[in-house]
Design a protein around this motif. Structure first.
Motif, mmCIF file in Angstrom:
data_model
loop_
_atom_site.group_PDB
_atom_site.id
_atom_site.type_symbol
_atom_site.label_atom_id
_atom_site.label_comp_id
_atom_site.label_asym_id
_atom_site.label_seq_id
_atom_site.Cartn_x
_atom_site.Cartn_y
_atom_site.Cartn_z
ATOM 1 N N TYR A 121 -49.317 -25.898 -65.459
ATOM 2 C CA TYR A 121 -50.293 -24.848 -65.156
ATOM 3 C C TYR A 121 -49.599 -23.507 -64.946
ATOM 4 O O TYR A 121 -50.014 -22.481 -65.501
ATOM 5 N N LEU A 122 -48.513 -23.530 -64.163
ATOM 6 C CA LEU A 122 -47.818 -22.266 -63.865
ATOM 7 C C LEU A 122 -47.294 -21.592 -65.124
ATOM 8 O O LEU A 122 -47.174 -20.364 -65.177
ATOM 9 N N SER A 123 -46.993 -22.421 -66.147
ATOM 10 C CA SER A 123 -46.452 -21.835 -67.376
ATOM 11 C C SER A 123 -47.511 -20.975 -68.078
ATOM 12 O O SER A 123 -47.183 -20.233 -68.999
ATOM 13 N N LEU A 124 -48.761 -21.089 -67.639
ATOM 14 C CA LEU A 124 -49.829 -20.281 -68.224
ATOM 15 C C LEU A 124 -50.187 -19.094 -67.333
ATOM 16 O O LEU A 124 -51.231 -18.462 -67.487
ATOM 17 N N THR A 125 -49.328 -18.822 -66.365
ATOM 18 C CA THR A 125 -49.641 -17.757 -65.409
ATOM 19 C C THR A 125 -48.482 -16.775 -65.289
ATOM 20 O O THR A 125 -47.384 -17.024 -65.787
ATOM 21 N N ARG A 126 -48.773 -15.663 -64.635
ATOM 22 C CA ARG A 126 -47.714 -14.765 -64.195
ATOM 23 C C ARG A 126 -47.675 -14.868 -62.684
ATOM 24 O O ARG A 126 -48.695 -14.728 -62.003
ATOM 25 N N TRP A 127 -46.493 -15.143 -62.119
ATOM 26 C CA TRP A 127 -46.412 -15.396 -60.686
ATOM 27 C C TRP A 127 -45.000 -15.120 -60.198
ATOM 28 O O TRP A 127 -44.027 -15.482 -60.874
ATOM 29 N N PRO A 183 -51.114 -16.980 -58.405
ATOM 30 C CA PRO A 183 -50.713 -16.862 -59.807
ATOM 31 C C PRO A 183 -51.863 -16.281 -60.617
ATOM 32 O O PRO A 183 -53.017 -16.633 -60.382
ATOM 33 N N SER A 184 -51.566 -15.370 -61.551
ATOM 34 C CA SER A 184 -52.661 -14.857 -62.389
ATOM 35 C C SER A 184 -52.556 -15.456 -63.792
ATOM 36 O O SER A 184 -51.490 -15.442 -64.408
ATOM 37 N N PHE A 185 -53.686 -15.981 -64.239
ATOM 38 C CA PHE A 185 -53.722 -16.734 -65.491
ATOM 39 C C PHE A 185 -53.577 -15.790 -66.685
ATOM 40 O O PHE A 185 -54.292 -14.798 -66.799
ATOM 41 N N ILE A 186 -52.621 -16.104 -67.585
ATOM 42 C CA ILE A 186 -52.429 -15.244 -68.749
ATOM 43 C C ILE A 186 -52.410 -16.035 -70.049
ATOM 44 O O ILE A 186 -51.930 -15.555 -71.079
ATOM 45 N N GLY A 187 -52.875 -17.284 -70.004
ATOM 46 C CA GLY A 187 -52.915 -18.069 -71.241
ATOM 47 C C GLY A 187 -51.516 -18.351 -71.776
ATOM 48 O O GLY A 187 -50.596 -18.659 -71.009
ATOM 49 N N LEU A 188 -51.365 -18.209 -73.072
ATOM 50 C CA LEU A 188 -50.112 -18.614 -73.707
ATOM 51 C C LEU A 188 -49.090 -17.479 -73.802
ATOM 52 O O LEU A 188 -48.099 -17.601 -74.524
ATOM 53 N N GLU A 189 -49.314 -16.415 -73.055
ATOM 54 C CA GLU A 189 -48.448 -15.255 -73.222
ATOM 55 C C GLU A 189 -46.959 -15.575 -72.991
ATOM 56 O O GLU A 189 -46.087 -15.112 -73.728
ATOM 57 N N ARG A 248 -34.772 -14.214 -60.924
ATOM 58 C CA ARG A 248 -35.655 -13.163 -61.418
ATOM 59 C C ARG A 248 -37.061 -13.298 -60.852
ATOM 60 O O ARG A 248 -37.861 -12.372 -60.965
ATOM 61 N N LEU A 249 -37.360 -14.468 -60.240
ATOM 62 C CA LEU A 249 -38.663 -14.724 -59.634
ATOM 63 C C LEU A 249 -39.819 -14.598 -60.638
ATOM 64 O O LEU A 249 -40.911 -14.179 -60.298
ATOM 65 N N HIS A 250 -39.545 -14.927 -61.892
ATOM 66 C CA HIS A 250 -40.613 -15.021 -62.896
ATOM 67 C C HIS A 250 -40.992 -16.487 -63.027
ATOM 68 O O HIS A 250 -40.527 -17.181 -63.930
ATOM 69 N N VAL A 251 -41.813 -16.949 -62.093
ATOM 70 C CA VAL A 251 -42.068 -18.379 -62.012
ATOM 71 C C VAL A 251 -42.812 -18.891 -63.243
ATOM 72 O O VAL A 251 -42.504 -19.954 -63.776
ATOM 73 N N GLY A 252 -43.774 -18.103 -63.715
ATOM 74 C CA GLY A 252 -44.540 -18.531 -64.886
ATOM 75 C C GLY A 252 -43.639 -18.682 -66.100
ATOM 76 O O GLY A 252 -43.707 -19.684 -66.819
ATOM 77 N N TYR A 253 -42.778 -17.698 -66.304
ATOM 78 C CA TYR A 253 -41.898 -17.727 -67.460
ATOM 79 C C TYR A 253 -40.895 -18.887 -67.360
ATOM 80 O O TYR A 253 -40.671 -19.618 -68.329
ATOM 81 N N GLY A 254 -40.355 -19.083 -66.153
ATOM 82 C CA GLY A 254 -39.445 -20.212 -65.926
ATOM 83 C C GLY A 254 -40.149 -21.530 -66.213
ATOM 84 O O GLY A 254 -39.553 -22.452 -66.790
ATOM 85 N N SER A 255 -41.415 -21.622 -65.810
ATOM 86 C CA SER A 255 -42.167 -22.852 -66.063
ATOM 87 C C SER A 255 -42.322 -23.100 -67.558
ATOM 88 O O SER A 255 -42.228 -24.242 -68.021
#
Lengths: 296, 325
Positions: free
Chosen positions: B59-65, B71-77, B287-294
């Motif tokens: 789920y987190l991989s679909l967010t920016r957090w 976490p804010s949902f950003i789809g497949l970005e 870097r605290l880019h949890v969504g991107y790390g996910s």
């Protein structure tokens, strides 16, 4: 993960090699021995470097370099590292975490494997496959939620969190292995016990457990050592001096660039000793367990 | 993972394959309700520590957090960004290098070493000699790999033992900042990983060879088969199950490698030695880019699962072919 332990020396294999007249043919075999022996020595060179420099003073090191024989038998490096990281605490943390995980993971594995291997519950192949895959997952795919939940639950920076996590990760493998071992468990034994009126609990403790004890011993040792050598999750979860494990302690200290070369080597030496000790203590159990597992 | 796996691998060979399961299937299945209870602790813990967190990472991989707030949902970005991220591609290219260093080379060298130790040294000299040599190759496998990484990190430092050694033998001109130079860092890390890994196939293959009937070798020798032919016709054929197990476990370990990279280079210099797991760790916690790390972690997970399934499928096919012969 692949860092593992296997029997370095087996109990003497069935006697045929000794009884057979040894062939002595040419110098070829000596050449082979020489080559393999040289390769083995190369493997040991890093350890020799480490030992040579663990007992050298920083001044000696910067004056005479890494290859010289120490001018004095210098133990301050060892003592500095020991005190700087409070080594006994680290050792104790590693022992508590690895020991608890080994015992708990074996219990959980045995219970699950009993249901899967002996109970043959429906869908067991899927469940076993799931456990096997779980064991292969990269810990990165779990670590952030675990870190986050641990913080929420007040378990961050506690050994308990690490114990629970590795109990499950190791049990995933243990379940897979024990389930396949129990899958071939002699049904006649089970049926005899059932005829005697033993319930499922009694059969587990009185019939199944005694028969898989060698495999369980091996699992205990492996879980202990695997957990001891784990790095990522302890690095993320354990952040202070009171909770860190032996490998995390040396890595964080090295990361701070606080250590000169002799202290680095002294620290590495101290951190390696327990692992080598376990290896020496356990190798017989392992050899026995492996033969027991393979010959049945 | 060495030994239990080799137990598992050997087990089907040791018991005559089809009978136990076939027997059990023919028997009317017993009510399994009583057994579900035994599965309860394992299942609950599994969902809590593995299933739940894995889904949450998905789920987190679909967010920016950033790890705080919502976490804010950003789809497949995140996944789209990965495709154009140079570091991401570098890290996966380096995974191939890790597979070479941790799977291909150790397995090939391990096969030859195990055969030489077992066939030549174990039989022409005393088995004890072979066991002592094996222990030397295996020693690096016993150590916490991070600690081994720290020792190597020091050896490879500009003022470390390797440069000292080069000076001492008159090759001072070759002095080098081995891990600090983007050109040499990856090959050097690969060499360290070979050193770490080589003992594992040696031990597994030697254990496998003990299963092989020694008379096979003697008969082949009497028939005039040289070492190479014995190696190919007997050794390789007999220990194929173990080769699969070693290949699978080492490939997965290579794709997950983290500790040695952390200790040796932290992925540097200039990402020359970055690998997906370190890249993910760095993205999560530095870097605290949890969504991107996910997203990185999910891609890695997916690749590992696919590789594992392919491996196991290939192994099953090979076993069926053996059975058909």
């Amino acid at each position: 993960m692949a860092a593992t332990l296997a029997p370095a020396r087996r109990t003497p294999p069935p006697a045929h090699p000794a009884r057979r007249p040894r062939q002595h043919r040419g110098v070829g075999r000596w050449l082979v021995l020489l080559l393999v022996g040289a390769a083995a020595l190369v493997m040991l060179v890093p350890f020799a470097f480490m030992l040579l420099n663990a007992f050298k003073s920083p001044g000696d090191y910067s004056a005479n370099g890494p290859l010289s024989w120490p001018t004095e038998f210098y133990t301050t490096g060892l003592r500095t590292y020991w005190e700087q990281v409070d080594f006994p605490v680290k050792l104790w943390n590693s022992i508590v975490i690895s020991g608890s995980v080994a015992v708990l993971a074996v219990i959980v594995s045995l219970l699950s494997a009993y249901a899967l291997g002996i109970g043959r519950v429906r869908g067991r192949l899927w469940i076993i496959g799931l456990f096997l895959l779980a064991n292969m997952l990269p810990q990165e795919a779990l670590v952030y939620p675990l870190y986050h939940f641990a913080k929420e639950a007040g378990l961050y920076n506690s050994r308990l969190a690490v114990i629970i996590i590795f109990t499950v990760i190791q049990a995933a493998f243990g379940t897979y292995l024990l389930a396949s071992v129990l899958g071939t468990f002699p049904r006649t034994l089970l049926e005899a016990a059932a005829l005697d009126g033993a319930g499922t609990w009694r059969i587990l403790w009185r019939v199944v457990l005694p028969n898989v004890r060698p495999t369980i011993a091996v699992l205990l040792v492996f879980f202990f050592i695997w957990t001891w050598n784990e790095f990522l999750i302890p690095l993320v979860m354990l952040i202070d001096n009171q909770t860190q494990t032996v490998p995390v302690a040396i890595a964080t200290l090295q990361g701070d660039r606080l250590m000169d070369a002799p202290t680095t080597n002294a620290g590495a030496l101290l951190s390696l000793l327990p692992a080598i000790l376990f290896f020496l203590i356990f190798q017989r159990t392992l050899a026995r367990g492996i033969t027991a597992g393979a010959d049945k | 993972m060495a030994v239990p796996d080799s137990i598992a691998a050997r087990r089907p060979a040791a018991t005559s394959p089809p009978s136990p399961t076939a027997n059990a299937k023919r028997r009317p299945s017993r009510p399994d309700a009583a057994y579900w209870l035994f599965l309860l602790p394992g299942t609950v813990l599994f969902l809590l520590v593995i299933g739940g967190p894995l889904l949450y990472t998905g789920y987190l991989s679909l967010t920016r957090w950033s790890g705080v707030g919502e976490p804010s949902f950003i789809g497949l970005e995140n996944y789209r960004n990965l495709l154009t991220d140079e570091v991401f591609w570098t890290s996966f290219r380096n995974t191939v290098a890790m597979i070479v260093a941790m799977v291909v080379v150790p397995t090939l060298v391990g096969l030859v070493l195990a055969a030489v130790l077992f066939d030549t040294i174990g039989r022409r000299f005393r088995p004890r000699t072979a066991a002592a040599l094996r222990a030397a190759f295996y020693l690096p496998q016993v150590l916490p790999v991070v600690v081994a990484g720290i020792v190597w990190g020091w050896i490879l430092r500009p003022d470390g033992a390797l440069n000292g050694l080069l000076d001492a033998v008159g090759l001072g001109a070759l002095r080098h900042d081995w891990l600090g130079d983007p050109g040499s860092a990856l090959p050097v890390v690969m060499a360290v990983m070979i050193w770490v890994q080589i003992g594992y196939p040696v031990v597994v293959f030697m254990a496998a060879l003990e299963r092989v009937n020694p008379e096979l070798y003697e008969a082949a020798e009497i028939d005039g088969a040289g070492w190479w032919r014995r190696f190919r016709a007997i050794t390789l054929a007999q220990i194929r199950p173990e080769t699969f197990v070693v290949g699978l476990t080492c490939t997965i370990a290579a794709m997950k490698v983290f500790g040695p990279i952390y200790a040796l280079t932290r992925g540097g210099p200039e990402n020359a030695t970055n690998v997906p797991s370190y890249f993910a760790y760095f993205t999560f916690f530095k870097r605290l880019h949890v969504g991107y790390g996910s997203a990185i972690s999910m891609v890695l997970t997916l690749i590992i699962v696919v590789v594992a399934v392919l491996f196991i499928g290939a192994q099953n096919r090979a076993e069926r072919q053996d059975g058909a012969l």
